[in-house]
Design a protein around this motif. Sequence first.
Motif, short mmCIF file in Angstrom:
data_model
loop_
_atom_site.label_atom_id
_atom_site.label_comp_id
_atom_site.label_asym_id
_atom_site.label_seq_id
_atom_site.Cartn_x
_atom_site.Cartn_y
_atom_site.Cartn_z
N ALA A 1 0.26 3.46 5.99
CA ALA A 1 -0.89 3.34 5.09
C ALA A 1 -0.43 2.99 3.67
O ALA A 1 -1.06 2.17 2.99
CB ALA A 1 -1.70 4.63 5.09
N GLU A 2 0.66 3.59 3.23
CA GLU A 2 1.18 3.27 1.91
C GLU A 2 1.69 1.83 1.85
O GLU A 2 1.51 1.15 0.83
CB GLU A 2 2.29 4.25 1.53
CG GLU A 2 1.77 5.64 1.23
CD GLU A 2 2.86 6.61 0.79
OE1 GLU A 2 3.80 6.17 0.09
OE2 GLU A 2 2.75 7.79 1.13
N LEU A 3 2.30 1.36 2.92
CA LEU A 3 2.73 -0.05 2.98
C LEU A 3 1.53 -0.99 2.90
O LEU A 3 1.58 -2.02 2.22
CB LEU A 3 3.53 -0.32 4.26
CG LEU A 3 4.97 0.17 4.27
CD1 LEU A 3 5.53 0.14 5.68
CD2 LEU A 3 5.83 -0.67 3.34
N GLU B 1 -1.85 -4.70 -0.39
CA GLU B 1 -3.13 -4.99 -1.05
C GLU B 1 -2.95 -5.13 -2.55
O GLU B 1 -3.55 -6.00 -3.19
CB GLU B 1 -4.14 -3.89 -0.75
CG GLU B 1 -4.64 -3.88 0.68
CD GLU B 1 -5.48 -2.65 1.00
OE1 GLU B 1 -5.71 -1.82 0.09
OE2 GLU B 1 -5.91 -2.53 2.16
N GLN B 2 -2.12 -4.27 -3.14
CA GLN B 2 -1.86 -4.36 -4.58
C GLN B 2 -1.17 -5.68 -4.93
O GLN B 2 -1.50 -6.29 -5.95
CB GLN B 2 -0.98 -3.19 -5.04
CG GLN B 2 -1.69 -1.86 -5.05
CD GLN B 2 -0.76 -0.73 -5.44
OE1 GLN B 2 0.43 -0.76 -5.15
NE2 GLN B 2 -1.32 0.28 -6.10
N PHE C 1 6.87 -4.97 -5.69
CA PHE C 1 6.53 -4.85 -4.27
C PHE C 1 7.80 -4.67 -3.44
O PHE C 1 7.87 -3.77 -2.59
CB PHE C 1 5.78 -6.10 -3.80
CG PHE C 1 5.53 -6.11 -2.32
CD1 PHE C 1 4.45 -5.43 -1.77
CD2 PHE C 1 6.38 -6.82 -1.47
CE1 PHE C 1 4.23 -5.44 -0.40
CE2 PHE C 1 6.15 -6.83 -0.10
CZ PHE C 1 5.09 -6.14 0.43
N ASP C 2 8.80 -5.52 -3.68
CA ASP C 2 10.05 -5.43 -2.92
C ASP C 2 10.72 -4.08 -3.09
O ASP C 2 11.21 -3.48 -2.13
CB ASP C 2 11.02 -6.54 -3.34
CG ASP C 2 10.57 -7.91 -2.88
OD1 ASP C 2 9.74 -8.00 -1.94
OD2 ASP C 2 11.04 -8.92 -3.47
N LEU D 1 9.80 2.62 0.92
CA LEU D 1 8.97 3.05 2.05
C LEU D 1 9.65 2.80 3.39
O LEU D 1 9.58 3.64 4.30
CB LEU D 1 7.61 2.36 1.99
CG LEU D 1 6.69 2.83 0.88
CD1 LEU D 1 5.49 1.90 0.74
CD2 LEU D 1 6.23 4.27 1.12
N LEU D 2 10.34 1.68 3.52
CA LEU D 2 11.05 1.39 4.77
C LEU D 2 12.21 2.35 4.97
O LEU D 2 12.50 2.76 6.10
CB LEU D 2 11.50 -0.07 4.79
CG LEU D 2 10.37 -1.09 4.87
CD1 LEU D 2 10.92 -2.51 4.78
CD2 LEU D 2 9.53 -0.91 6.12
N ASP D 3 12.89 2.73 3.87
CA ASP D 3 13.95 3.73 3.97
C ASP D 3 13.37 5.07 4.43
O ASP D 3 13.96 5.78 5.25
CB ASP D 3 14.65 3.92 2.63
CG ASP D 3 15.56 2.76 2.26
OD1 ASP D 3 15.88 1.93 3.15
OD2 ASP D 3 15.96 2.67 1.08
N ARG D 4 12.20 5.41 3.90
CA ARG D 4 11.53 6.64 4.29
C ARG D 4 11.13 6.59 5.76
O ARG D 4 11.26 7.59 6.48
CB ARG D 4 10.30 6.85 3.41
CG ARG D 4 9.90 8.29 3.28
CD ARG D 4 8.95 8.47 2.15
NE ARG D 4 7.59 8.49 2.64
CZ ARG D 4 6.52 8.26 1.90
NH1 ARG D 4 6.62 7.97 0.63
NH2 ARG D 4 5.32 8.31 2.43
#
Length: 87
Positions: free
Chosen positions: A41-43, A48-49, A60-61, A67-70
């Motif tokens: 959901a955060e991704l 969207e942002q 963004f990157d 987030l991908l690490d998480r």
Amino acid sequence: MGLISEVLLLPFAPVRGSGWVMGQVLKEAERIYYDPSTIRAELARLEEQLDAGEITEEEFDRQEDELLDRMESATRRSAGTDDGWSG
């Protein structure tokens, strides 16, 4: 523990109880933080942002990498292979 030690430690019961509550809150916060659906959901919000022009491509990157690490940590945690250390 014996009865005497229980009586002597009785004044510290609120502290021990508070410690237990704080531990439970921490466990729940970690469960939510590492929940894959929360991360997805955060991704989606992040994308969207970017599409709305609210953040730059670089921002963004950077956030996407975090987030991908998480997400990777969440996968390791669910597999039971995460030792709590990152790096």
